[in-house]
Design an enzyme around this catalytic site. Sequence first.
Site, PDB file in Angstrom:
ATOM      1  CG  ASP A 437      -1.920   1.087   1.263  1.00 39.45           C
ATOM      2  OD1 ASP A 437      -1.752   2.070   0.529  1.00 39.45           O
ATOM      3  OD2 ASP A 437      -2.891   0.978   2.046  1.00 39.45           O
ATOM      4  CG  HIS A 438       3.129   4.079  -3.158  1.00 39.40           C
ATOM      5  ND1 HIS A 438       4.188   4.266  -2.295  1.00 39.40           N
ATOM      6  CD2 HIS A 438       3.602   4.414  -4.384  1.00 39.40           C
ATOM      7  CE1 HIS A 438       5.242   4.699  -2.965  1.00 39.40           C
ATOM      8  NE2 HIS A 438       4.913   4.787  -4.236  1.00 39.40           N
ATOM      9  NE  ARG A 439      -4.173   3.839   1.475  1.00 43.99           N
ATOM     10  CZ  ARG A 439      -5.314   3.367   1.963  1.00 43.99           C
ATOM     11  NH1 ARG A 439      -6.362   4.185   2.105  1.00 43.99           N
ATOM     12  NH2 ARG A 439      -5.429   2.101   2.332  1.00 43.99           N
ATOM     13  CB  VAL A 441       4.927   0.575   2.086  1.00 44.34           C
ATOM     14  CG1 VAL A 441       6.338   0.064   1.828  1.00 44.34           C
ATOM     15  CG2 VAL A 441       4.292  -0.137   3.273  1.00 44.34           C
TER      16      VAL A 441
END
Length: 467
Positions: A437-439, A441
């Site tokens: 999850d780019h939010r 990581v």
Amino acid sequence: MTTMNDTSNAARFREFKMPDVGEGLTEAEILKWYVQPGDSVTDGQVVCEVETAKAAVELPIPFDGVVHELRFPEGTTVDVGQVIIAVDVEPGSGDAAPAPEPAAQPEPEPEAPKGRQPVLVGYGVAETSTKRRARKGTGTAVPAAAAAIQGEMNGHGALAVRESRPLAKPPVRKLAKDLGIDLATVVPTGEGGIITREDVHAAAAPVPAQAQAPVEVEAAPVPAPEAPTSVVAGARETRIPVKGVRKAIAQAMVDSAFTAPHVTEFVTVDVTRTMKLVAELKEDKDMAGVRVNPLLIIAKALLVAIRRNPDVNSAWDEANQEIVRKHYVNLGIAAATPRGLIVPNIKDAHDKTLPELAAALGELVSTAREGRTSPAAMAGGTVTITNVGVFGVDTGTPILNPGESAILAVGAIKLQPWVHKGKVKPRQVTTLALSFDHRLVDGELGSKVLADVAAILEQPKRLITWA
């Protein structure tokens, strides 16, 4: 729906409603009734098996009495809070009114039932009996498949029951149903006369005509949870209802894909030393009795990588606009089952030794295969591993399990040419894929986690030096 105006009748008949058997689920499908009107039931006795969006669960009744009415037939999807069974708690008070036919669309009853509420594990262990009262004015036989073998269901061992009710556990009953085998025709070999999976497979095996005459059985099997509604010879399409586990999978994947911005990174790694370690551990006396395979080492490698990069083990709280850092790891293992994909997890996997982790993995897999995974076992995961390599696939771009921050896909381990110590040699190689999850990581953190897992699998001694 039966209406009882008399106060004494209202007290005499108690209704059992469909409970919420797991984390706010709103409905469940009745797979199997283990009792019929006229059967005696006791507090804690399993009366039916239902399938929620997460798992198949057995429901115990919370009071004693005699079954008066089943409100829904098998195969019906019922909302939580609707009455599914009525029980006469004072069977000696006179003749009860005959039970009406189940309503096609009964009204939901919002009031919560008074008294104890059923939970997943039931109301405690109680001895059970399934005695049929004589019915007035009817000679209709009761189908054998509708009877309950409650002693085995409640863990009491084998109880004395009538021969028309074969002893078998729910997974075995489902197997028999899928194979079209009537359990009444199966010869049991299990302890106490219980029919095993092997017995069902033996019954399904073809038998020479001269060895055994065909047996005619009046069969009325319940359709499998995801069976097609109809199949027409020569049809170009088949429509299958979306429900149960498949419905939950679809909703979870859509929610995850369109909520968490996914990033997937890949790395190809030489795992020859890991494969040698697996072979050595299989001969280690400390690992006796547990299954040792590459997934065990990969799981341990991921746990070490998370310990070195703890920020990856987080969750996004949209409501409070907070990032929740988890100081524990509930390691999910994606498992393909007859009911669909499920992701049970190993609680507090970070605290387990290698033998403990191996035992937990073995239990998780066997429970999933038998269809006994509970909703609680699938709740609270933090990161997941999906082993697509068992299907011969090199890798994939896995979708996050909702509420988790990362998922590691493991590809097939193959013998490939690899440059090792300056020379091209055949080596055991696999490809790893990490979606996150780019939010939560960013690229650097995700890359470090994936690189650490790869480094451990290339040099397993890092399990010691880095741990």
